[in-house]
Design an enzyme around this catalytic site. Structure first.
Site, PDB file in Angstrom:
ATOM      1  CG  ASP A 111      -2.065   0.941   1.123  1.00 25.66           C
ATOM      2  OD1 ASP A 111      -2.371   1.383  -0.013  1.00 25.66           O
ATOM      3  OD2 ASP A 111      -2.666   1.269   2.161  1.00 25.66           O
TER       4      ASP A 111
ATOM      5  CG  HIS B   8      -0.192   2.217  -9.425  1.00 31.88           C
ATOM      6  ND1 HIS B   8      -0.426   1.789  -8.142  1.00 31.88           N
ATOM      7  CD2 HIS B   8      -1.307   2.924  -9.787  1.00 31.88           C
ATOM      8  CE1 HIS B   8      -1.618   2.209  -7.745  1.00 31.88           C
ATOM      9  NE2 HIS B   8      -2.168   2.904  -8.720  1.00 31.88           N
TER      10      HIS B   8
ATOM     11  CG  LEU C 126       9.415 -16.923  -3.894  1.00 27.92           C
ATOM     12  CD1 LEU C 126       9.396 -16.928  -2.373  1.00 27.92           C
ATOM     13  CD2 LEU C 126       9.707 -15.513  -4.398  1.00 27.92           C
TER      14      LEU C 126
HETATM   15  C1  FPP Z   1      -1.941   0.246  -3.376  1.00 21.92           C
HETATM   16  O1  FPP Z   1      -1.529   1.581  -3.435  1.00 21.92           O
HETATM   17  C2  FPP Z   1      -1.401  -0.491  -4.511  1.00 21.92           C
HETATM   18  C3  FPP Z   1      -2.159  -1.061  -5.482  1.00 21.92           C
HETATM   19  C4  FPP Z   1      -3.628  -1.027  -5.529  1.00 21.92           C
HETATM   20  C5  FPP Z   1      -1.526  -1.756  -6.606  1.00 21.92           C
HETATM   21  C6  FPP Z   1      -0.316  -2.559  -6.261  1.00 21.92           C
HETATM   22  C7  FPP Z   1       0.249  -3.030  -7.511  1.00 21.92           C
HETATM   23  C8  FPP Z   1       1.550  -3.015  -7.872  1.00 21.92           C
HETATM   24  C9  FPP Z   1       2.650  -2.622  -6.971  1.00 21.92           C
HETATM   25  C10 FPP Z   1       1.908  -3.455  -9.219  1.00 21.92           C
HETATM   26  C11 FPP Z   1       1.388  -4.829  -9.512  1.00 21.92           C
HETATM   27  C12 FPP Z   1       2.070  -5.378 -10.658  1.00 21.92           C
HETATM   28  C13 FPP Z   1       2.214  -6.696 -10.912  1.00 21.92           C
HETATM   29  C14 FPP Z   1       3.106  -7.108 -11.977  1.00 21.92           C
HETATM   30  C15 FPP Z   1       1.552  -7.763 -10.117  1.00 21.92           C
HETATM   31  P1  FPP Z   1      -2.632   2.702  -3.453  1.00 21.92           P
HETATM   32  O2  FPP Z   1      -2.837   3.125  -4.868  1.00 21.92           O
HETATM   33  O3  FPP Z   1      -3.862   2.251  -2.755  1.00 21.92           O
HETATM   34  O4  FPP Z   1      -1.902   3.826  -2.641  1.00 21.92           O
HETATM   35  P2  FPP Z   1      -2.543   4.908  -1.678  1.00 21.92           P
HETATM   36  O5  FPP Z   1      -3.136   4.146  -0.509  1.00 21.92           O
HETATM   37  O6  FPP Z   1      -1.378   5.741  -1.270  1.00 21.92           O
HETATM   38  O7  FPP Z   1      -3.551   5.664  -2.491  1.00 21.92           O
END
Ligand code: FPP
Length: 242
Positions: free
Chosen positions: A18, A35, A129
């Protein structure tokens, strides 16, 4: 004492990644760049977990609720996932990583499903893994899926409801094949599970850090493992110190 000497390395670590949006906002950047940076942190975490000898790593990449984000963000996340797969799959395969989709496959588009099936098929015999990627995942949805399968079996007379036990549920979970997570790490500071691994987390140790996911690096991961190494796990029993 080193973690290896303590011999308390978690077998299964799960991560709620997050803070991508906040990471970008704090820099005056659009959310999508958070992201993009998050993928870099994910690559580091996968490599680190693999090097440490952790058996399973489950990452919360996209929840069933995430479809409700603005359409541009959803499509950016899907493209990013696609691109990351294309770029990383060969190296992950060479490193012996086994990729598993943990989530609802029933309503995914054919091209997205194909992407996952290719990655799973290519890496299915790898013995390093296990990387469970929670995509289109929701803990309640997963339990509803289990309930429906068991109810269906009972309805056709294949199952006596009185015989339903934990192992039957475990076998129907999307995480089938991985032990329950020993440690759940959440970045970004929020102290909640957000519908992640509701059944599997019954006795997991929780570790919350204020570090935002794109900043999460090997040192942060090592601190979480060290913290885990010092915990006394009781699984509902009386502790050794009492
Ligand atoms: C939460 O941050 C993150 C996500 C919803 C997406 C996580 C995904 C990735 C790191 C990339 C995934 C890629 C692959 C290849 C699996 P948020 O947007 O909720 O952050 P915030 O709470 O600060 O708004």
């Amino acid at each position: 004492m080193a973690r290896s000497e303590q011999n308390k390395l978690p077998s299964h670590v799960a991560i709620i990644m997050d803070g991508n949006g906040r990471w970008a906002r704090r820099r005056g950047l659009p959310r999508f760049l958070g992201h993009q940076q998050g993928v870099k942190a994910l690559k580091k975490a996968v490599r680190f977990a693999s090097d440490q000898g952790i058996q399973s790593l489950t990452v919360y990449a996209f929840s069933t609720e995430n479809w409700q984000r603005p359409k541009e963000e959803v499509s950016f996340l899907l493209d990013l996932m696609h691109k990351t797969f294309v770029e990383e799959i060969d190296e992950l395969h060479q490193e012996g990583v086994r990729i598993v989709l943990v989530g609802d496959r029933s309503n995914l588009s054919a091209d997205i499903l194909q992407l996952w099936q290719n990655a799973e098929g290519l890496t299915q015999d790898n013995t390093g893994l296990t990387l469970n990627v929670a995509f289109n995942y929701g803990g309640r949805q997963e339990l509803l899926h289990v309930a429906k399968v068991l109810a269906q079996r009972a309805a056709v007379g294949d199952l006596d409801p009185a015989q339903i036990d934990e192992s039957m549920v475990n076998d129907l979970l999307y995480t089938k094949g991985s032990p329950d997570p020993d440690l759940i790490i959440r970045t970004g500071g929020e102290q909640r599970l957000s519908n992640f691994l509701l059944w599997q987390s019954a006795y997991s140790e929780l570790y919350v850090t204020d570090v935002l996911w794109p900043d999460f690096n090997e040192e942060h991961f090592a601190s979480a493992l060290d913290d885990f190494g010092q915990r006394e796990r009781r699984f509902g029993r009386v502790g050794k110190k009492e």
